[in-house]
Write an enzyme that holds these catalytic residues in place. Structure first.
Site, PDB file in Angstrom:
ATOM      1  N   GLU A 142       0.809  -1.223   0.000  1.00 26.47           N
ATOM      2  CA  GLU A 142       0.000   0.000   0.000  1.00 26.47           C
ATOM      3  C   GLU A 142       0.840   1.268   0.000  1.00 26.47           C
ATOM      4  O   GLU A 142       0.482   2.271  -0.627  1.00 26.47           O
ATOM      5  CB  GLU A 142      -0.958   0.001   1.204  1.00 26.47           C
ATOM      6  CG  GLU A 142      -2.131  -0.963   1.088  1.00 26.47           C
ATOM      7  CD  GLU A 142      -1.759  -2.421   1.305  1.00 26.47           C
ATOM      8  OE1 GLU A 142      -0.623  -2.688   1.751  1.00 26.47           O
ATOM      9  OE2 GLU A 142      -2.591  -3.302   1.018  1.00 26.47           O
ATOM     10  N   HIS A 182     -12.533  -5.633   7.601  1.00 28.73           N
ATOM     11  CA  HIS A 182     -13.118  -5.244   6.311  1.00 28.73           C
ATOM     12  C   HIS A 182     -14.320  -4.344   6.558  1.00 28.73           C
ATOM     13  O   HIS A 182     -15.292  -4.380   5.820  1.00 28.73           O
ATOM     14  CB  HIS A 182     -13.549  -6.471   5.495  1.00 28.73           C
ATOM     15  CG  HIS A 182     -12.435  -7.404   5.147  1.00 28.73           C
ATOM     16  ND1 HIS A 182     -11.931  -8.327   6.027  1.00 28.73           N
ATOM     17  CD2 HIS A 182     -11.702  -7.537   4.014  1.00 28.73           C
ATOM     18  CE1 HIS A 182     -10.950  -9.010   5.457  1.00 28.73           C
ATOM     19  NE2 HIS A 182     -10.784  -8.547   4.229  1.00 28.73           N
TER      20      HIS A 182
END
Ligand SMILES: Cc1ncc(C[n+]2csc(CCOP(=O)(O)OP(=O)(O)O)c2C)c(N)n1
Length: 674
Positions: A407, A476
């Site tokens: 990321e 999530h």
């Protein structure tokens, strides 16, 4: 005795006599500037010095191998001799030392040694070790795609190779065969930590693991550096990819003026390296090859002394920094007009996910310089949520490609692409996994404009699916807006309808600042609405008044704005008239619309699914208290998430912990009764 065995003939390297002498001139100039900086520090005139002395062979040798008309460089704080050789003037170095307003690197905002010069393709850098490596990849990607044979040199010390950003960039540069030269100036220490405690094995050997050549050279031998650089530059220009160069050298002084190196280096070690001084070595070579006689040497030293004195005097007289509040954003947005009740939008009814996908296709067609990357975003998968489906097929693998699972690299390379004229859209697969990139967003993307006094911008769009309600559990489901809206320099928007998803994306891609788009996952299929045809832009900083209410206003965004509309419907049946203000833009905040809501009915309920403590709602409550208290008929209420890390996987558990329409109705009823 000077060891001249390794010194190669400059002519064999393609250097003219003049260039060899100029190398010497630049090294001496850098050394003399360095000496003067330390003297100024000791005199108490400047609080901080970071020094290049000892590294001149590596840095000047590297600079001479680059062509600043087409090549780019990302030097680090110790690279003063590099930037001097690349064309930065002594005046500019002193302007930065004195933090003057006309300092071209940062306008007096950054510490000395934070180099930047757009005119020489020297990209701005901050103080965070190793963040420059992903930027180099992004710049190199743009160069590669544009068909230029320009290359990118990115430098650091040895300690920086312990950071993840270095490894992520090495990996990606090799995967894409990017024209990057990784130059590591190994001076045996990272502040006080010796190599043995910092480096496993040999840095240059790591190149093999990343499938690129690794060169290990004597960094105090300027011709060895130039030769290695030339080899790496040629390879990169031929499209054969990156090279790692480890140049072994030494710094003569403490890490910075704030460090005392006597604590960790014995004087004999320093003295032994001084006997291998890169300037003396070149001087000796030039004398032996009869390129330098006493008179020429004296002339160079006089010329350098004059340049240093003039640079210092000019910088001394320059004006102080006078505008420390400017350049936070390249395009500051100050909303002034409150939103009026939204007019109906024409268009086919589709869901949010289809809206985002269609908008991406339209924007890709309209803007040739837009590209996107992220984990699994390319066809055939087209993203884990399918938002990028079809982009690779329609626009090519160069414009829509899978990024490695890294990321920080994803955001960091986006910064580099944005600096070189591309319009990157970086996708983070789930908000829960953006945290490794926090540094690149906070310390880099959001500060590019400010720290360069507006000479660089960062038009990077970051798309991030976020939020709960899809049984995504702890990893999530997170909401991240409280972290990111706290950052000056970053813009943060949240669409809750297909039309806004398109309009905000279109505005974001044309905005010169970094814009984070938080996409509520729960709404991907749940939110359906009209999708306007053609170019459609929603101004950043403009809330949507979805519904007007006489009794109270619910202020929300994302999934909660959708639920608030459902709640308002239920409340209406109970005789409570609730308005809904969907903020859409969290930073900048549309204060005029909030103020108008307060003035309309005196009661405000702020709703967000993120936990309440230090949540985004606190800012809205505080601003209302500060600026519109007199209009309130009740305390501003927050209906926000519980103090748990995120939602549990259990269906029952998620239902118990996530803000629901029913909960909003109850909170609104209570406020209405006040
Ligand atoms: C991410 C990060 N951690 C720690 C620091 C503090 N720091 C500044 S320089 C430095 C040492 C860097 O050593 P090296 O990369 O070998 O470069 P050198 O200074 O030796 O040239 C450290 C730990 C920082 N700036 N950034």
């Amino acid at each position: 005795m000077l060891d001249l065995d390794n010194i190669q003939e400059h002519t064999a390297l393609g250097l003219t006599d003049e260039q060899a002498i100029d190398m010497y001139r630049k090294m001496v100039l850098a050394r003399k500037i360095d000496d003067r900086m330390w003297a100024l520090n000791r005199q108490g005139r400047v609080p901080f010095v970071v020094s290049a002395s000892g590294h001149e062979g590596t840095q000047v040798g590297a600079a001479f191998a680059l062509d600043t008309s087409k090549d780019w460089s990302l030097p680090y704080y110790r690279d003063m001799a590099f930037v001097i050789a690349a064309g930065v003037s002594p005046t500019d170095i002193f302007l930065s030392l004195f933090a003057k307003g006309t300092d071209p690197a940062s306008g007096g905002r950054q510490m000395p040694g934070h180099f930047s010069e757009p005119d020489l393709n020297i990209f701005t850098h901050g103080s965070v070790i190793a963040t420059q490596f992903p930027h180099a990849c992004g710049i190199a990607y743009t160069l590669q795609q544009s068909g230029s044979d320009g290359v990118v040199m990115v430098a650091s010390g040895d300690g920086a190779t312990s950071e993840g950003d270095w490894h992520e960039a090495m990996n990606f540069a090799s995967i894409k065969k990017l024209p990057v030269i990784f130059l590591i100036e190994n001076n045996l220490y990272a502040i006080s930590t010796p190599s043995a405690e910092e480096i496993a094995g040999v840095i240059s050997d790591r190149a093999q693991g990343y499938n690129m050549p690794g060169l290990n050279i004597d960094g105090n031998d300027i011709f060895a550096v130039y030769g290695a650089m030339q080899e790496a530059v040629d390879r990169a220009r031929r499209g054969e990819g990156p090279t790692l160069i480890e140049a072994n050298t030494y710094r003569y002084y403490a890490h910075t003026s704030d460090d005392d190196d006597k604590l960790y280096r014995d004087r004999e070690e320093v003295a032994s390296w001084r006997r291998r001084d890169p300037i003396t070595r070149l001087e000796q070579y030039l004398i032996e090859t009869r390129l330098l006689d006493e008179r020429t040497e004296q002339a160079i030293h006089d010329e350098v002394a004059e340049m240093v004195a003039r640079g210092l005097a000019d910088a001394d007289e320059a004006p102080e920094l006078s505008d420390p509040f400017s350049h936070v954003y390249a395009k500051p947005i100050e909303p002034t007009v409150p939103a009026s009740l939204e007019a109906p939008i024409e268009g086919e009814t589709i869901n949010l996910i289809t809206g985002i996908n269609r908008a991406l296709h339209e924007i890709f067609a309209a803007h040739q310089d837009v590209l996107t990357f992220g984990q699994d975003i390319a066809d055939p998968k087209g993203g884990v949520f399918k938002t990028t489906k079809g982009l690779t097929t329609a626009f090519g693998a160069e414009r829509a490609f899978n990024a490695p699972l890294a990321e920080s690299l994803i955001i960091g390379m986006g910064i580099g692409m944005a600096a070189t004229g591309s319009k990157p859209i970086a996708e983070i697969q789930f908000a829960d996994f953006i945290h490794p990139a926090f540094d690149q967003i906070l310390s880099e993307a959001a500060r590019i404009s400010y720290r360069s006094a507006g000479r660089w911008t960062c038009p990077l769009v970051i798309r991030v699916p976020y939020g709960g309600g899809i049984r995504g559990a702890l990893y999530h489901s997170q909401s991240i807006e409280a972290f990111y809206t706290h950052i000056p320099g970053l813009k943060v928007v949240v669409p809750s309808t297909p039309a806004d998803a398109k309009g905000l994306l279109w505005s974001a891609i044309e905005d010169p600042d970094p814009v984070m788009i938080l996409e509520p996952k729960k709404l991907y299929r749940l939110a359906k609405g009209p999708y306007p045809v053609g170019e459609h832009k929603v101004p950043i900083g403009k809330a949507a008044l979805r519904r007007q209410g006489d009794d109270l206003t619910i202020i929300a965004y994302g999934t909660m704005a959708h639920y608030a509309m459902e709640a308002a419907e239920v409340l209406a049946q109970q005789g409570i008239s609730a308005g809904v203000l969907d903020l859409r833009s969290l930073r900048p905040l549309d204060w005029p619309s909030i103020e108008a809501a307060v003035k309309l009915n005196g009661k405000v309920l702020v709703v967000h699914e993120d936990n309440k403590f230090m949540g985004y709602g606190a800012e809205i409550v505080a601003q209302i208290n500060d600026k519109a208290f007199d209009w309130l008929d009740a305390p501003v209420r927050r209906h926000a998430g519980f103090e748990i890390p995120s939602f549990p996987y259990s269906e029952v558990g998620e239902a118990m912990t996530m803000i629901s329409t029913v909960g909003i109705v109850e909170a609104a009823q209570e406020l209405a009764r006040y």
